[in-house]
Design an enzyme around this catalytic site. Structure first.
Site, PDB file in Angstrom:
ATOM      1  N   ALA A 138       4.259   4.065   3.246  1.00 48.40           N
ATOM      2  CA  ALA A 138       3.866   2.805   2.590  1.00 48.40           C
ATOM      3  C   ALA A 138       3.883   1.686   3.614  1.00 48.40           C
ATOM      4  CB  ALA A 138       4.835   2.475   1.459  1.00 48.40           C
ATOM      5  N   LYS A 139       3.268   0.580   3.298  1.00 52.66           N
ATOM      6  CA  LYS A 139       3.381  -0.627   4.113  1.00 52.66           C
ATOM      7  C   LYS A 139       2.997  -1.791   3.233  1.00 52.66           C
ATOM      8  CE  LYS A 139       3.983  -1.323   8.631  1.00 52.66           C
ATOM      9  NZ  LYS A 139       5.016  -0.622   9.385  1.00 52.66           N
ATOM     10  N   GLY A 140       3.657  -2.918   3.440  1.00 46.99           N
ATOM     11  CA  GLY A 140       3.328  -4.078   2.633  1.00 46.99           C
ATOM     12  C   GLY A 140       3.425  -5.343   3.441  1.00 46.99           C
ATOM     13  N   ALA A 164       0.859  -1.189   0.000  1.00 45.12           N
ATOM     14  CA  ALA A 164       0.000   0.000   0.000  1.00 45.12           C
ATOM     15  C   ALA A 164       0.891   1.232   0.000  1.00 45.12           C
ATOM     16  CB  ALA A 164      -0.903  -0.002   1.231  1.00 45.12           C
TER      17      ALA A 164
END
Ligand code: NAD
Length: 436
Positions: free
Chosen positions: A122-124, A77
């Site tokens: 962001a983060k994933g 994201a």
């Protein structure tokens, strides 16, 4: 970070009977709305910030060691990049969801902005239990995920870092896979790498160091000399142990620390150097208690100790409407991400307990990640001393920016931090404008 016992950063310790539970995305949106109410920002910018720029979803096929093939889902994201490339962790956990990645990505946007780093959030993650994978499987999964995400990550696009279930070795595989495909060595594609391949000195201990710096500054501001200040710290991992050791070194009396199994307490002060941290020896706080005659408490009791400073540095949602009335500290410094629920925050505010928010207090991690990225793109290594000096300067500058808002607007430290972050992001959006 051995955080695999945690189902979700925001959802940990959540009691199903508790009326407060909310997803990371709901929390992030509520915080945005509240911050927006303290600031004059354009409605359109506010609306844009409620949504991520993009959420990339990929399927990641993995050949297991027995030759069978399993397919996993991965996300990245990307919330907002108005101030620079996206930046945020990559987690391997069975509870990873799209919405959680979006919420945590928003959180990263605020954290980078409050620190004035030229990054967005962001983060994933991959929906997988990392404990079910062999090292070889973890490596193959990481390399394939990198390939699937190759077009959306990169040192000027989106820079992942370790998070729950991933570590410096995972980042090394990611960097290698990316570099092989790009035909050149590109260390700046990830941070939190081992120093041998471009990782920064001091990265692992940076969040704990920033918690200690922020605690020290806050104590000085409220006229608590560290030599007369008592501190209780929940969680003795990367964040808690490093904060405890520095605060002790700087003269504070750490009276209680804990791991997942319980707390130890000595009103005269513990010898925190004698207790191994979580990464040195998991759950050693409990063993220390068995080997000494120090008093034992539950984690719940630790949160209610009569101390000057309480540092929840283990998991999220530990200060809730059920125990906020019983908190007996004057200052809470959030070492963990999201340890205080919305309802608890209101109670603590009403009771005059100052809460220094996570997006400021534990931002040493992303700040040293920024230093790592600078070292990588400049091909120049910094000494540990330089990292410490620069971190000290960045933390004190950010703490002061928040303090100014706290004083001028008469708001809480959390609101002050969101005002600083959101005004920087909103200004960048206003100046850049909406394209086309
Ligand atoms: P860690 O795994 O190194 O240590 C966690 C500690 O908390 C351990 O001592 C563990 O026994 C204890 N613990 C686990 N569950 C608990 C529970 N339910 N109650 C009480 N104690 C419990 O983790 P860490 O890296 O120190 O991270 C702690 C928190 O800080 C997390 O919220 C994490 O998201 C946040 N954080 C970490 C970093 C980082 O880079 N390490 C950066 C920013 C924020």
């Amino acid at each position: 970070m051995a955080s695999d016992q945690r189902p979700s950063t925001v959802g940990d310790q959540r009691d199903p009977s508790n009326a407060e539970p909310e997803t990371a995305l709901e929390t992030a949106r509520r915080q945005l709305s509240r911050a927006g109410s303290n600031l004059e920002i354009d409605d359109a910018i506010h609306e844009r910030l409620r949504h991520p720029t993009a959420v990339h979803e990929v399927t990641v096929p993995l050949e297991r060691d027995d030759g069978s093939v399993e397919v996993f889902t991965g996300y990245r994201a990307q919330h907002d990049s108005v101030r620079g490339p996206y930046k945020g962790g990559l987690r391997y956990h069975p509870a990873v969801t799209r919405d959680e990645c979006v919420g945590l990505a928003m959180w990263m946007t605020w954290k980078c902005a409050v620190m004035d780093l030229p990054f967005g959030g962001a983060k994933g993650g991959i929906v997988v239990d990392p404990k079910s994978l062999s090292d070889d499987e973890k490596e193959r999964l990481t390399r394939r995920f990198t390939q699937e995400m190759r077009r959306v990550i990169g040192p000027t696009r989106d820079i992942p870092a370790p998070d729950m279930g991933t570590d410096p070795q995972t980042m090394a595989w990611l960097m290698d896979a990316y570099s092989m495909q790009e035909d050149e060595t590109i260390p700046g594609v990830v941070t939190g790498k081992p120093p041998a391949i471009g990782g920064s000195e001091g990265r692992e201990r940076a969040p704990g160091r920033s918690v200690a710096i922020v605690t020290r500054e806050t104590c000085a501001y409220y006229e608590y000399p560290l030599s007369e200040t008592t501190v209780a710290i929940q969680g003795f991992g990367s964040v808690g142990a490093n904060a405890a050791r520095l605060l002790e070194e700087w003269g504070a009396t750490v009276v209680a620390v804990s791991d997942v199994n319980g707390a130890v307490y000595d009103p005269e002060g513990l010898d925190v150097g004698a207790i191994p941290s979580h990464d040195e020896e998991p759950e050693a706080v409990t063993r220390y208690a068995e080997e000494t005659d120090v008093a034992r408490l539950s984690n719940a009791d630790l949160l209610e100790l009569d101390v000057d400073v309480l540092v929840p540095a283990a998991v999220g949602n530990v200060l809730t409407e059920d125990n906020a009335d019983a908190v007996d500290a004057d200052i809470v410094v959030e070492g963990a991400n999201g340890p205080t629920t919305f309802a608890a925050d209101a109670i603590l505010e009403e009771r005059g307990i100052e809460v220094i928010p996570d997006i400021l207090a534990n931002a040493g991690g992303v700040t040293v990640s920024y230093f790592e990225w600078l070292q990588d793109i400049n091909r120049r290594r910094w000494s540990l001393e330089q990292v410490h000096e620069e971190l000290e300067s960045e933390m004190v500058t950010a703490w002061n920016a928040v303090r100014e808002e706290v004083e001028q607007r008469d708001v809480t430290w959390r609101d002050g931090a969101y005002v600083v972050a959101l005004s920087r992001i909103a200004e960048a959006h206003e100046i850049r404008g909406l394209w086309p």
